[in-house]
Design an enzyme around this catalytic site. Structure first.
Site, mmCIF file in Angstrom:
data_model
loop_
_atom_site.group_PDB
_atom_site.id
_atom_site.type_symbol
_atom_site.label_atom_id
_atom_site.label_comp_id
_atom_site.label_asym_id
_atom_site.label_seq_id
_atom_site.Cartn_x
_atom_site.Cartn_y
_atom_site.Cartn_z
ATOM 1 N NE ARG A 25 -4.236 -2.007 1.408
ATOM 2 C CZ ARG A 25 -5.261 -2.362 2.160
ATOM 3 N NH1 ARG A 25 -5.447 -1.792 3.332
ATOM 4 N NH2 ARG A 25 -6.112 -3.284 1.746
ATOM 5 C CG ASP A 127 14.432 -18.738 14.902
ATOM 6 O OD1 ASP A 127 13.424 -19.289 15.371
ATOM 7 O OD2 ASP A 127 15.052 -19.179 13.921
#
Ligand code: F6P
Length: 323
Positions: A25, A127
């Protein structure tokens, strides 16, 4: 800049969709065309990409995973694979690429940028081991899923005076296990950086039992040598040494597939917009991350192949709070 491509690579992470939406966008807002690449680097090599409109990225901010698909591509690690990808980008008139992913993915970004193609990376992995950012998209959600599991296991543990081993993801980095363990009030947290032996776990569980606890939680990071299966084996051959009856739960990919938390949606949105701003300002070859609350741009060459260590203060904190 007339057109960009966007891809998600490596393990998916909750919030990737929010980042795709933000990049798309922001680009369309500047009249820049956007191509969505299917299944990461491999899709770029195979020329699997389609134009994205504002509507194509509607209704996805709350959904985990990545609607573009993700993969780990061996071919992209070879020069031949990268050349094919570059040819496809040139044929379609694409001027720059946004890569949403973790360590391996951003090493790929650095390689492509190294041969002169403008690439911007967005830090995304459950992670949180990526150098150049304090936080990564998806980690907060994975912590919350792990904490939810810990809470549930503690409840049933209390009913039966049991201790639970809870193994979560994180590859070789203990951050996810450490934060979930702290937030879940774990008695023991074992990570690859600060591994606690099966013997020491038994000692701490016995001490907790003797202090009158009716439950105990041991959080194990994926990367520890003595994982849940090995610890269970150890306890089975040394019956009763922990005081508690023991059970193990391995969470695995469950922690990766949840809907993104508000934190991850906002982080993804801010990093996505910042990636486009960076490209519009003519700055590429950087990882967009967040450090000390500020959006940062770290050269991809600096982060490639590097991981971020977790703080040693956290383990001491965990030990004090387990009493
Ligand atoms: O890097 C994200 C991660 O979920 C790690 O925590 C884990 O080690 C790995 O990916 C699992 O990879 P795969 O989904 O290929 O089994």
């Amino acid at each position: 800049m007339k057109a960009i491509a966007i891809l998600t690579s490596g393990g998916d992470a909750p919030g990737m969709n929010a980042a795709i939406r933000a990049v798309t966008r922001s680009a369309l807002n500047r009249d820049i065309a956007v191509y969505g690449v299917r299944e990461g680097w491999q899709g770029l090599i195979d020329d699997r990409m389609t134009r994205l409109s504002a509507r194509d990225v509607g209704g996805i901010i709350q959904i985990g995973g990545t609607f573009l698909g993700s993969a780990r591509s061996k071919e992209f690690r070879e020069e031949g694979g990268r050349s094919k990808a570059l040819r496809n980008l040139a044929t379609r008139g694409i001027d720059a690429l946004v890569v949403i992913g973790g360590n391996g993915s951003q090493t790929g970004s650095a390689a492509l940028h190294g041969v002169g193609f403008p690439v911007v990376g967005i830090a995304s992995t459950i992670d949180n081991d990526l150098y150049g950012t304090d936080v990564t998209i998806g980690c907060d959600t994975a912590i919350n899923v792990t904490v939810g599991a810990i809470d549930n296991l503690r409840t049933t543990g209390s009913s039966h005076t049991r201790a639970f081993l809870v193994e979560t993801m994180g590859r070789n980095c203990g951050y996810l296990a450490m934060m979930a363990g702290l937030a879940g009030g774990a008695e023991v947290i074992s990570t690859p950086e600060f591994e606690v032996s099966a013997f020491e776990i038994a000692e701490r569980l016995r001490a907790a039992y003797e202090r009158g606890k009716t439950h105990a939680i041991v959080v194990l990071a994926e990367g520890v040598k003595e994982n849940a299966a090995r610890i269970m084996q150890y306890f089975e051959s040394n019956g009763g040494m922990a005081g508690f009856e023991l059970r193990a739960t391995v969470l695995g990919h469950v922690v990766r597939g949840a809907p993104p938390t508000a934190f991850d949606r906002l982080l993804a949105t801010r990093l996505g917009v910042a990636a486009l701003t960076s490209l519009a300002e003519g700055v590429s070859g950087v990882l967009i991350g967040e450090q000390r609350g500020e959006i940062t741009r770290t050269p991809l060459a600096e982060i490639a192949g590097r991981t971020k260590p977790i703080s040693t203060n956290l383990i001491e904190l965990a030990r004090v709070l387990a009493k």
